[in-house]
Design an enzyme around this catalytic site. Sequence first.
Site, PDB file in Angstrom:
ATOM      1  N   TYR A 101       0.850  -1.190   0.000  1.00 33.28           N
ATOM      2  CA  TYR A 101       0.000   0.000   0.000  1.00 33.28           C
ATOM      3  C   TYR A 101       0.884   1.239   0.000  1.00 33.28           C
ATOM      4  O   TYR A 101       1.884   1.282   0.726  1.00 33.28           O
ATOM      5  CB  TYR A 101      -0.891   0.019   1.257  1.00 33.28           C
ATOM      6  CG  TYR A 101      -1.658   1.312   1.422  1.00 33.28           C
ATOM      7  CD1 TYR A 101      -2.971   1.425   0.972  1.00 33.28           C
ATOM      8  CD2 TYR A 101      -1.056   2.428   2.014  1.00 33.28           C
ATOM      9  CE1 TYR A 101      -3.664   2.618   1.093  1.00 33.28           C
ATOM     10  CE2 TYR A 101      -1.750   3.633   2.130  1.00 33.28           C
ATOM     11  CZ  TYR A 101      -3.050   3.720   1.673  1.00 33.28           C
ATOM     12  OH  TYR A 101      -3.738   4.910   1.786  1.00 33.28           O
ATOM     13  N   GLU A 189      -3.227   7.528  -4.140  1.00 36.09           N
ATOM     14  CA  GLU A 189      -3.148   6.259  -3.404  1.00 36.09           C
ATOM     15  C   GLU A 189      -3.066   5.081  -4.365  1.00 36.09           C
ATOM     16  O   GLU A 189      -3.787   5.030  -5.360  1.00 36.09           O
ATOM     17  CB  GLU A 189      -4.388   6.110  -2.516  1.00 36.09           C
ATOM     18  CG  GLU A 189      -4.389   4.845  -1.673  1.00 36.09           C
ATOM     19  CD  GLU A 189      -5.742   4.626  -0.980  1.00 36.09           C
ATOM     20  OE1 GLU A 189      -5.833   4.892   0.233  1.00 36.09           O
ATOM     21  OE2 GLU A 189      -6.706   4.202  -1.652  1.00 36.09           O
TER      22      GLU A 189
END
Length: 382
Positions: A101, A189
């Site tokens: 992530y 993101e």
Amino acid sequence: MDLYEYQGKQYFARYGIPISKGGVADTVDEAVAQADASGYPVVIKAQVKVGGRGKAGGVKLADNAEEARFHAGNILGLDIKGHVVKRLWVEHASDIAKEYYASFTLDRSAKKHLGMLSAEGGVEIEEVAVTNPDAIALLHIDPVDGLTLEAAREWVAAANLDEVAREQAAELLVKLYTCYTEGDCDLAEINPLILTPEDRVHALDAKVTLDANAAYRHPEWAEFEDSEGEDERETRAKERGLNYIGLDGTVGIIANGAGLAMSTLDVVNQCGGSAANFLDIGGGANADVMAAALEVINSDPKVKSIFVNIFGGITRVDEVANGVLEALKRVDISSPIVLRLDGTNAEAGRAILADHLSDRLVAEPTMLDAARTAVALAGGQS
Ligand code: GDP
Ligand code: MN
């Protein structure tokens, strides 16, 4: 402004961030053609501006044209958390060894950018933050210093990314940071950022929020404009240069200046009512602006009364009064209007309105009085 995954990926690609080969499709046939072009296996992904598409059945792998047709047919029209799927992104599927992530956003309280990096990606990061907060390596970045490759290398080590992934990940993070800053994102993101069995690092998903205040220096963002998913009134207000945000209440609000508009929301709440919107008409309260503002608010079926709260500074109240009267000639307003006009030339402004007041157009001497009346006209306390 939120981007769809495919737009976010195209944005990433401009900054050299590796993504999979793919394209969009709006029909089943287009999806199959795109799958043929991308090369099997492919992944077929619902394009909706909401997360958790995977769990909702909006992300499917297909090994051949037949499977691609089947999944595309199922995903198009699917309702994911209230968003109906109208477009697909079809890309060549990747083999996944690891899911990471990575994101950048602004930490307002620290007055710095905040990078978040984790070797435990794929799942929702909020979940990791609760169950295993140590698995997220946070990095505050001073906007003046930026993110150097050196700092990124330390960061990927601190986050415990696999050794083979580290150098590629560090380079990718510097590119993502450039995309985030130069590309004027509020959020950039990647979840998951993957490591393939061939030791390649690349982005499998993209979540990008652009900073709408920077739109003036990005004419190319016009292609991302998408009234869908956006409040129809917000779109219309934006077209007219108004600062409008739709809310859930019944009292429509028009004020000049963001501060006064927010205070107006507060005072309506204090009187037991609830605002239907935030609307700052800025400095120019002439007939055009007032008509546009009234029109936008009038189109909101929740609105039961309209509270116009103007404090004349540079804007003169007599001009505002004329603006209101002129606007009322142009727009047929279905709710009663309560006016509080004060400041420069207030007396002259009230005199202009005096002959036009009725139970549909009420003037009150103070902001509190006006709020009480507007709340009462909207049907009392909510
Ligand atoms: P989200 O659920 O809305 O965040 O959508 P994602 O794009 O993150 O996809 C959800 C999940 O689908 C990912 O976490 C992966 O596990 C899986 N997935 C997506 N693309 C691929 C792919 O190319 N190959 C494989 N094997 N899995 C994928
Ligand atoms: Mn994802």
